[in-house]
Scaffold this motif. Sequence first.
Motif, PDB file in Angstrom:
ATOM      1  N   GLY A  97      -0.764 -69.477  61.352  1.00 36.16           N
ATOM      2  CA  GLY A  97      -0.527 -70.899  61.140  1.00 36.16           C
ATOM      3  C   GLY A  97       0.476 -71.540  62.071  1.00 36.16           C
ATOM      4  N   VAL A  98       1.319 -70.745  62.671  1.00 35.81           N
ATOM      5  CA  VAL A  98       2.393 -71.318  63.482  1.00 35.81           C
ATOM      6  C   VAL A  98       1.953 -71.552  64.920  1.00 35.81           C
ATOM      7  N   THR A  99       2.405 -72.650  65.488  1.00 37.04           N
ATOM      8  CA  THR A  99       2.082 -72.933  66.882  1.00 37.04           C
ATOM      9  C   THR A  99       3.035 -72.159  67.786  1.00 37.04           C
ATOM     10  N   GLN A 100       2.611 -71.995  69.011  1.00 36.74           N
ATOM     11  CA  GLN A 100       3.417 -71.261  69.964  1.00 36.74           C
ATOM     12  C   GLN A 100       4.747 -71.949  70.199  1.00 36.74           C
ATOM     13  N   ARG A 101       4.688 -73.262  70.218  1.00 34.90           N
ATOM     14  CA  ARG A 101       5.907 -74.044  70.410  1.00 34.90           C
ATOM     15  C   ARG A 101       6.918 -73.786  69.306  1.00 34.90           C
ATOM     16  N   MET A 102       6.452 -73.844  68.072  1.00 34.85           N
ATOM     17  CA  MET A 102       7.342 -73.645  66.939  1.00 34.85           C
ATOM     18  C   MET A 102       7.859 -72.215  66.873  1.00 34.85           C
TER      19      MET A 102
ATOM     20  N   GLU B 137      24.235 -73.249  50.921  1.00 33.19           N
ATOM     21  CA  GLU B 137      23.599 -74.102  51.922  1.00 33.19           C
ATOM     22  C   GLU B 137      23.755 -73.531  53.324  1.00 33.19           C
ATOM     23  N   ALA B 138      24.918 -73.009  53.589  1.00 36.31           N
ATOM     24  CA  ALA B 138      25.180 -72.437  54.913  1.00 36.31           C
ATOM     25  C   ALA B 138      24.211 -71.303  55.210  1.00 36.31           C
ATOM     26  N   THR B 139      24.024 -70.449  54.230  1.00 36.12           N
ATOM     27  CA  THR B 139      23.088 -69.338  54.416  1.00 36.12           C
ATOM     28  C   THR B 139      21.661 -69.845  54.501  1.00 36.12           C
ATOM     29  N   LEU B 140      21.355 -70.805  53.648  1.00 35.98           N
ATOM     30  CA  LEU B 140      20.010 -71.382  53.663  1.00 35.98           C
ATOM     31  C   LEU B 140      19.702 -71.984  55.030  1.00 35.98           C
ATOM     32  N   ALA B 141      20.710 -72.589  55.619  1.00 35.25           N
ATOM     33  CA  ALA B 141      20.512 -73.235  56.913  1.00 35.25           C
ATOM     34  C   ALA B 141      20.043 -72.232  57.960  1.00 35.25           C
ATOM     35  N   LEU B 142      20.393 -70.973  57.766  1.00 38.28           N
ATOM     36  CA  LEU B 142      20.019 -69.953  58.741  1.00 38.28           C
ATOM     37  C   LEU B 142      18.595 -69.443  58.554  1.00 38.28           C
ATOM     38  N   ILE B 143      18.216 -69.255  57.304  1.00 40.45           N
ATOM     39  CA  ILE B 143      16.898 -68.671  57.069  1.00 40.45           C
ATOM     40  C   ILE B 143      15.851 -69.724  56.743  1.00 40.45           C
ATOM     41  N   ASP B 144      16.310 -70.947  56.567  1.00 46.74           N
ATOM     42  CA  ASP B 144      15.368 -72.022  56.312  1.00 46.74           C
ATOM     43  C   ASP B 144      14.831 -72.496  57.657  1.00 46.74           C
ATOM     44  N   GLY B 145      13.814 -73.251  57.641  1.00 46.35           N
ATOM     45  CA  GLY B 145      13.318 -73.759  58.899  1.00 46.35           C
ATOM     46  C   GLY B 145      11.868 -73.435  59.121  1.00 46.35           C
ATOM     47  N   LYS B 146      11.103 -73.681  58.134  1.00 41.17           N
ATOM     48  CA  LYS B 146       9.640 -73.656  58.263  1.00 41.17           C
ATOM     49  C   LYS B 146       9.029 -72.292  58.524  1.00 41.17           C
ATOM     50  N   TRP B 147       9.623 -71.495  59.396  1.00 38.06           N
ATOM     51  CA  TRP B 147       8.984 -70.223  59.695  1.00 38.06           C
ATOM     52  C   TRP B 147       9.961 -69.059  59.750  1.00 38.06           C
ATOM     53  N   LYS B 148      11.229 -69.350  59.653  1.00 37.04           N
ATOM     54  CA  LYS B 148      12.217 -68.288  59.846  1.00 37.04           C
ATOM     55  C   LYS B 148      12.093 -67.195  58.798  1.00 37.04           C
ATOM     56  N   GLY B 149      11.844 -67.591  57.580  1.00 33.91           N
ATOM     57  CA  GLY B 149      11.704 -66.605  56.518  1.00 33.91           C
ATOM     58  C   GLY B 149      10.602 -65.615  56.832  1.00 33.91           C
ATOM     59  N   VAL B 150       9.486 -66.130  57.293  1.00 32.94           N
ATOM     60  CA  VAL B 150       8.353 -65.258  57.609  1.00 32.94           C
ATOM     61  C   VAL B 150       8.664 -64.380  58.803  1.00 32.94           C
ATOM     62  N   ILE B 151       9.242 -64.984  59.816  1.00 31.40           N
ATOM     63  CA  ILE B 151       9.595 -64.218  61.009  1.00 31.40           C
ATOM     64  C   ILE B 151      10.520 -63.066  60.649  1.00 31.40           C
ATOM     65  N   LEU B 152      11.575 -63.387  59.928  1.00 32.87           N
ATOM     66  CA  LEU B 152      12.540 -62.362  59.547  1.00 32.87           C
ATOM     67  C   LEU B 152      11.870 -61.261  58.732  1.00 32.87           C
ATOM     68  N   SER B 153      11.004 -61.659  57.828  1.00 30.36           N
ATOM     69  CA  SER B 153      10.317 -60.676  56.999  1.00 30.36           C
ATOM     70  C   SER B 153       9.485 -59.718  57.851  1.00 30.36           C
TER      71      SER B 153
END
Lengths: 119, 119
Positions: B52-57, B18-34
């Motif tokens: 698909g992502v807004t500038q704010r997000m 869960e701790a690790t998931l908390a870092l890479i989870d979050g709607k767009w983080k996975g894509v960003i990191l990739s």
Amino acid sequence: MSKLRHSRLDCTPGCMVEATLALIDGKWKGVILSHLLEGTLRFSELRRRMPGVTQRMLTNQLRELEADGLIDRTIHAQVPPRVDYSLTERGHSLREVLDALRLWGEIHIGLFAQPKAAA
Amino acid sequence: MSKLRHSRLDCTPGCMVEATLALIDGKWKGVILSHLLEGTLRFSELRRRMPGVTQRMLTNQLRELEADGLIDRTIHAQVPPRVDYSLTERGHSLREVLDALRLWGEIHIGLFAQPKAAA
DNA sequence: CTGGATCCCGGGCGATACTG
DNA sequence: CAGTATCGCCCGGGATCCAG
């Protein structure tokens, strides 16, 4: 499938990552799966092992995991109802992924974990 | 750290997951990191690669990733502002995890869980 | 024991407008 | 170009009560 946010057609880097994340993400799924990796558990056992989760959410998450084909739900027709939850083959196949997540956490978060220091 | 839901002291199975998931989870983080795994990118480039992502997000997620020490934010003092985002060493260490996620997705989702394509 | 139905609140997230 | 600020909707999710 529970929630695949953006079109799964835009398979730019991260698509499959997100797709997989969508399955194991969800507030409690990681923990549930981790527990079930150790063997079949009934509802009340899962509750006991996860003090923080409400019954509503536990039911909820279990349903989603079931819908995603990651766990099996076995109802025993007994006077005191009894339901067993276990991993499907597909669910078991996540072990490597979960291990990777856990391993990274143990190494890079460990016990003190400097969120930014580190470097 | 952005959001570690439950105390990370109850290290029953799944805690580190869960701790690790908390870092890479979050709607767009996975894509960003990739995307960043492929190299440094500036803000506008990231936007272009993620329709698909807004500038704010995007800003939001980038800030969280930065706070978690996974990416570096480099501001170039230029007349047309320019900000580069790149993975930190810690961020790069996630490659294996992201690969595991992507690989699992390609095997267990890509083949038969596809809406129409596949097969 | 297992889990559905309801009520309700906080916050995640989108849309839009403004700034340096 | 790269953000920040504000408003508002929606829904995730906790608490509670009910049912088989």
